[in-house]
Design an enzyme around this catalytic site. Structure first.
Site, mmCIF file in Angstrom:
data_model
loop_
_atom_site.group_PDB
_atom_site.id
_atom_site.type_symbol
_atom_site.label_atom_id
_atom_site.label_comp_id
_atom_site.label_asym_id
_atom_site.label_seq_id
_atom_site.Cartn_x
_atom_site.Cartn_y
_atom_site.Cartn_z
ATOM 1 N N GLU A 102 0.998 -0.930 0.172
ATOM 2 C CA GLU A 102 0.000 0.280 -0.049
ATOM 3 C C GLU A 102 0.591 1.163 0.327
ATOM 4 O OE1 GLU A 102 -2.503 1.450 -0.281
ATOM 5 O OE2 GLU A 102 -4.659 0.987 0.436
ATOM 6 N N ASP A 103 0.097 1.860 -0.365
ATOM 7 C CA ASP A 103 0.946 3.561 -0.589
ATOM 8 C C ASP A 103 0.693 4.225 0.638
ATOM 9 O OD1 ASP A 103 -1.820 4.205 -0.797
ATOM 10 O OD2 ASP A 103 -1.763 5.591 -1.364
ATOM 11 N N ASP A 106 -3.665 5.242 6.579
ATOM 12 C CA ASP A 106 -4.124 6.443 7.812
ATOM 13 C C ASP A 106 -5.047 6.402 8.852
ATOM 14 O OD1 ASP A 106 -4.594 9.488 7.859
ATOM 15 O OD2 ASP A 106 -5.958 9.300 6.428
ATOM 16 N N LYS A 134 0.480 6.966 8.574
ATOM 17 C CA LYS A 134 0.066 7.630 9.826
ATOM 18 C C LYS A 134 -0.251 7.322 11.048
ATOM 19 C CE LYS A 134 -1.356 11.321 6.412
ATOM 20 N NZ LYS A 134 -2.463 12.135 5.983
ATOM 21 N N PHE A 155 -1.611 16.007 5.311
ATOM 22 C CA PHE A 155 -2.096 15.599 4.095
ATOM 23 C C PHE A 155 -0.262 16.032 3.057
ATOM 24 C CE2 PHE A 155 -3.425 15.505 -0.454
ATOM 25 C CZ PHE A 155 -4.147 15.039 -0.550
ATOM 26 N N ARG A 168 0.837 12.428 -8.545
ATOM 27 C CA ARG A 168 1.864 11.208 -8.214
ATOM 28 C C ARG A 168 2.723 11.127 -9.238
ATOM 29 N NH1 ARG A 168 -2.841 8.505 -6.595
ATOM 30 N NH2 ARG A 168 -4.904 8.788 -7.375
HETATM 31 P P1 IMP Z 1 -7.206 4.977 5.194
HETATM 32 O O1 IMP Z 1 -8.296 4.192 4.462
HETATM 33 O O2 IMP Z 1 -8.308 6.043 5.769
HETATM 34 O O3 IMP Z 1 -5.655 4.598 5.692
HETATM 35 O O4 IMP Z 1 -7.512 5.926 3.762
HETATM 36 C C1 IMP Z 1 -6.484 4.426 2.874
HETATM 37 C C2 IMP Z 1 -6.344 5.460 1.661
HETATM 38 O O5 IMP Z 1 -6.972 7.425 1.823
HETATM 39 C C3 IMP Z 1 -4.722 6.037 1.098
HETATM 40 O O6 IMP Z 1 -4.350 4.303 -0.070
HETATM 41 C C4 IMP Z 1 -5.542 6.956 -0.208
HETATM 42 O O7 IMP Z 1 -6.108 6.953 -1.308
HETATM 43 C C5 IMP Z 1 -5.403 7.986 0.552
HETATM 44 N N1 IMP Z 1 -5.216 8.748 1.999
HETATM 45 C C6 IMP Z 1 -4.366 8.885 3.228
HETATM 46 N N2 IMP Z 1 -4.050 9.740 3.320
HETATM 47 C C7 IMP Z 1 -3.689 10.911 2.343
HETATM 48 C C8 IMP Z 1 -2.415 11.501 2.403
HETATM 49 O O8 IMP Z 1 -1.826 12.061 2.978
HETATM 50 N N3 IMP Z 1 -2.268 12.652 0.977
HETATM 51 C C9 IMP Z 1 -2.695 11.370 -0.369
HETATM 52 N N4 IMP Z 1 -3.921 9.785 -0.508
HETATM 53 C C10 IMP Z 1 -3.659 9.713 1.249
#
Ligand code: IMP
Length: 178
Positions: A102-103, A106, A134, A155, A168
C-alpha cells in the site's frame, strides 16, 4: 526549500527522493530476509502504490509473484457512507503467503477492508507493507509489518500519492502548506 503548487494548494518537500529510495531498499531487505522460502505473492494496491511497488520489487531478490488490485468506492452502506470493494484478485491465494503493498495507511479502514477480502481467499498468511503510516490517525488495530516512513497527520502528495488526481508523478514527497 523546494515547493510545488497543485491546483489550489501549495506543498513543500518533506521526504526527498534519495531518502525514499534508502527506506524502500531497507524494507525490501527485511522482506527478503523474513520471507525467504515462502514464495510470496505481492498484491499492489492501485493507484497510489504504483511507484513504491516498482521500486520495492527491484530490490526483492527472493522468488515471488506480483499482482495488482484496485479499490472501487460505492455508495449505499448507511453507517460508513462509503465502503470499498476490492477488484482484480484473480489469483488462487489459497495457502499462499500474501504481501499487501500500500501507499499509505491513514485511518486503516481501507487496509481492514482489504484484509477481509484477501482473508476470504484462504491464504496461509498475510503481511502488510506500506510506504507511509500515520500512526496518530489509525482507528483500527492493524499489524503493519513493514513501514518505510511514519509521518505526522498532514496531507501529503507525490511518489504515487495524489491531490485530486494530481501529483502522483512527483519523485519526492511533499506536505501541504496550511
Ligand atoms: P485509510 O483508509 O484512511 O487508511 O486511507 C487510505 C487511503 O487514503 C490511501 O490509500 C490514500 O489513497 C488516501 N490517503 C490518506 N492519506 C493521504 C494523504 O496524506 N495524501 C494522499 N492520499 C491519502
Amino acid at each position: 526549500m523546494k515547493q510545488v503548487q497543485i491546483l489550489d494548494r501549495d506543498f513543500t518537500i518533506s521526504i526527498p527522493a534519495n531518502k525514499i529510495q534508502e527506506q524502500v531498499e531497507r524494507v525490501a531487505q527485511e522482506i527478503n530476509r523474513d520471507l525467504e522460502g515462502k514464495n510470496p505473492i505481492f498484491m499492489s494496491v492501485l493507484n497510489g502504490s504504483f511507484m513504491f511497488t516498482a521500486d520495492l520489487m527491484k530490490h526483492i531478490t527472493i522468488p515471488c509473484e506480483i499482482s495488482f488490485v484496485k479499490l472501487a468506492s460505492y455508495q449505499g452502506v448507511a453507517s460508513t457512507g462509503q465502503i470499498k470493494e476490492v477488484i482484480g484478485i484473480n489469483e488462487d491465494l489459497s495457502d499462499r503467503t500474501v504481501v499487501i503493498v500500500e501507499d499509505i495507511v491513514d485511518t486503516g479502514l481501507t487496509m481492514q477492508r482489504l484484509l477481509e477480502s484477501v482473508g476470504t481467499r484462504m491464504p496461509k498468511e498475510i503481511y502488510i507493507a506500506t510506504l507511509l503510516l500515520k500512526p496518530d490517525k489509525l482507528q483500527v488495530e492493524l499489524d503493519v509489518n513493514y513501514v518505510a516512513f511514519e509521518i505526522p497527520n498532514d496531507f501529503i502528495v507525490g511518489y504515487g500519492l495524489d491531490y485530486e488526481g494530481y501529483g502522483r508523478n512527483l519523485g519526492d514527497i511533499y506536505t501541504v502548506i496550511e
